[in-house]
Design a protein around this motif. Sequence first.
Motif, PDB file in Angstrom:
ATOM      1  N   UNK A   1      -9.899   1.236 -12.907  1.00 58.11           N
ATOM      2  CA  UNK A   1      -9.087   0.164 -13.538  1.00 58.11           C
ATOM      3  C   UNK A   1      -7.554   0.536 -13.701  1.00 58.11           C
ATOM      4  N   UNK A   2      -6.955   1.464 -12.779  1.00 63.09           N
ATOM      5  CA  UNK A   2      -5.543   1.736 -12.636  1.00 63.09           C
ATOM      6  C   UNK A   2      -4.862   0.812 -11.729  1.00 63.09           C
ATOM      7  N   UNK A   3      -3.646   0.694 -11.891  1.00 62.77           N
ATOM      8  CA  UNK A   3      -2.499  -0.082 -11.236  1.00 62.77           C
ATOM      9  C   UNK A   3      -2.819   0.533  -9.604  1.00 62.77           C
ATOM     10  N   UNK A   4      -3.230  -0.300  -8.682  1.00 62.46           N
ATOM     11  CA  UNK A   4      -3.360   0.412  -7.260  1.00 62.46           C
ATOM     12  C   UNK A   4      -2.022   1.162  -6.825  1.00 62.46           C
ATOM     13  N   UNK A   5      -0.976   0.478  -7.227  1.00 68.46           N
ATOM     14  CA  UNK A   5       0.493   1.143  -6.651  1.00 68.46           C
ATOM     15  C   UNK A   5       0.606   2.418  -7.471  1.00 68.46           C
ATOM     16  N   UNK A   6       0.180   2.400  -8.762  1.00 67.27           N
ATOM     17  CA  UNK A   6       0.167   3.777  -9.538  1.00 67.27           C
ATOM     18  C   UNK A   6      -0.862   4.663  -8.973  1.00 67.27           C
ATOM     19  N   UNK A   7      -1.744   4.468  -8.492  1.00 67.33           N
ATOM     20  CA  UNK A   7      -2.719   5.291  -7.944  1.00 67.33           C
ATOM     21  C   UNK A   7      -2.266   5.854  -6.684  1.00 67.33           C
ATOM     22  N   UNK A   8      -1.573   5.181  -5.970  1.00 73.60           N
ATOM     23  CA  UNK A   8      -0.904   5.201  -4.776  1.00 73.60           C
ATOM     24  C   UNK A   8       0.288   6.517  -4.866  1.00 73.60           C
ATOM     25  N   UNK A   9       1.170   5.943  -5.780  1.00 75.20           N
ATOM     26  CA  UNK A   9       2.340   6.954  -5.932  1.00 75.20           C
ATOM     27  C   UNK A   9       1.840   8.172  -6.716  1.00 75.20           C
ATOM     28  N   UNK A  10       1.027   8.089  -7.619  1.00 70.65           N
ATOM     29  CA  UNK A  10       0.956   9.342  -8.364  1.00 70.65           C
ATOM     30  C   UNK A  10      -0.236  10.337  -7.754  1.00 70.65           C
ATOM     31  N   UNK A  11      -0.858   9.678  -6.553  1.00 74.58           N
ATOM     32  CA  UNK A  11      -1.727  10.573  -5.948  1.00 74.58           C
ATOM     33  C   UNK A  11      -2.951  11.507  -6.743  1.00 74.58           C
ATOM     34  N   UNK A  12      -3.304  10.715  -7.705  1.00 76.48           N
ATOM     35  CA  UNK A  12      -4.337  11.294  -8.672  1.00 76.48           C
ATOM     36  C   UNK A  12      -3.719  12.340  -9.648  1.00 76.48           C
ATOM     37  N   UNK A  13      -2.489  12.244  -9.861  1.00 75.47           N
ATOM     38  CA  UNK A  13      -2.090  13.317 -11.054  1.00 75.47           C
ATOM     39  C   UNK A  13      -1.171  12.407 -11.902  1.00 75.47           C
ATOM     40  N   UNK A  14      -2.180  12.006 -13.105  1.00 68.57           N
ATOM     41  CA  UNK A  14      -1.736  11.124 -13.861  1.00 68.57           C
ATOM     42  C   UNK A  14      -1.153  11.726 -15.239  1.00 68.57           C
TER      43      UNK A  14
END
Length: 173
Positions: free
Chosen positions: A105-118
Motif C-alpha cells: 500500500x506504499x508509494x512505489x517511489x517512496x519504497x524505492x527511496x526509503x529502502x524499507x526504513x519508513x
Amino acid sequence: MKGISSYLLLILLLVINTKGFSQQKTQVKWLTVEQMDKLYTKSPKKILWKVYSKDCHYCHDFEEKVLKIPAIATYINQNYYPVLLDAFDASPVTFAGHTYESKDKMNPMATHLLKGTIKFPTLVFVDEQLKMLNFLQGYYEAPNIEMVLHYFGDNAYKTVSWNDFQANFAKKK
C-alpha cells in the motif's frame, strides 16, 4: 487641514498595502514526479524528495515551521527540483524511463527511496546523475536543515567531510 489628514491617511494605507504585498511567504515550489521528470530530462539538477504522510503531524509542522522559512525555501527552489511524495499513494510512478509499481500500500517511489526504513518526514537528496546521496528522517530544526541543504546543494560533499563542513558552516552564520 482636512486635506492634509486625508493625504496622510492615503499614504498610510498605501504603505500598509505595499508592506503586506512585500511580506508574502516564500514557499517551496513542490513538483509532482511527472513535472520533475520533464524538467530533469531537459536540464538535470539535484532532486530533493520530501516523503511524507498526510496524517503525519510532524510532516505538517516541518513544512510550516522549517521549509517555509524564506532563506530555506529560496535555496531549495534555486538548487533542487523539489518533489513532494505522499508515501501512501500507491499509484504507479514513472521516472527516468522506469516505472515503479507498488507491491503493497506504499508509494512505489517512496519504497524505492526509503529502502524499507519508513519514518516521516524524510528528505532524500539525489544528485544530477540520479545517485542517492543521503536522506534525513524525522523533524529537524531549520539550522540543521539549512546546513544539510548547503552541504549537498553546494557540492561540498564532494570535497569536504561532514564534520569539517559543520564546523565551517557554523562559523559563517
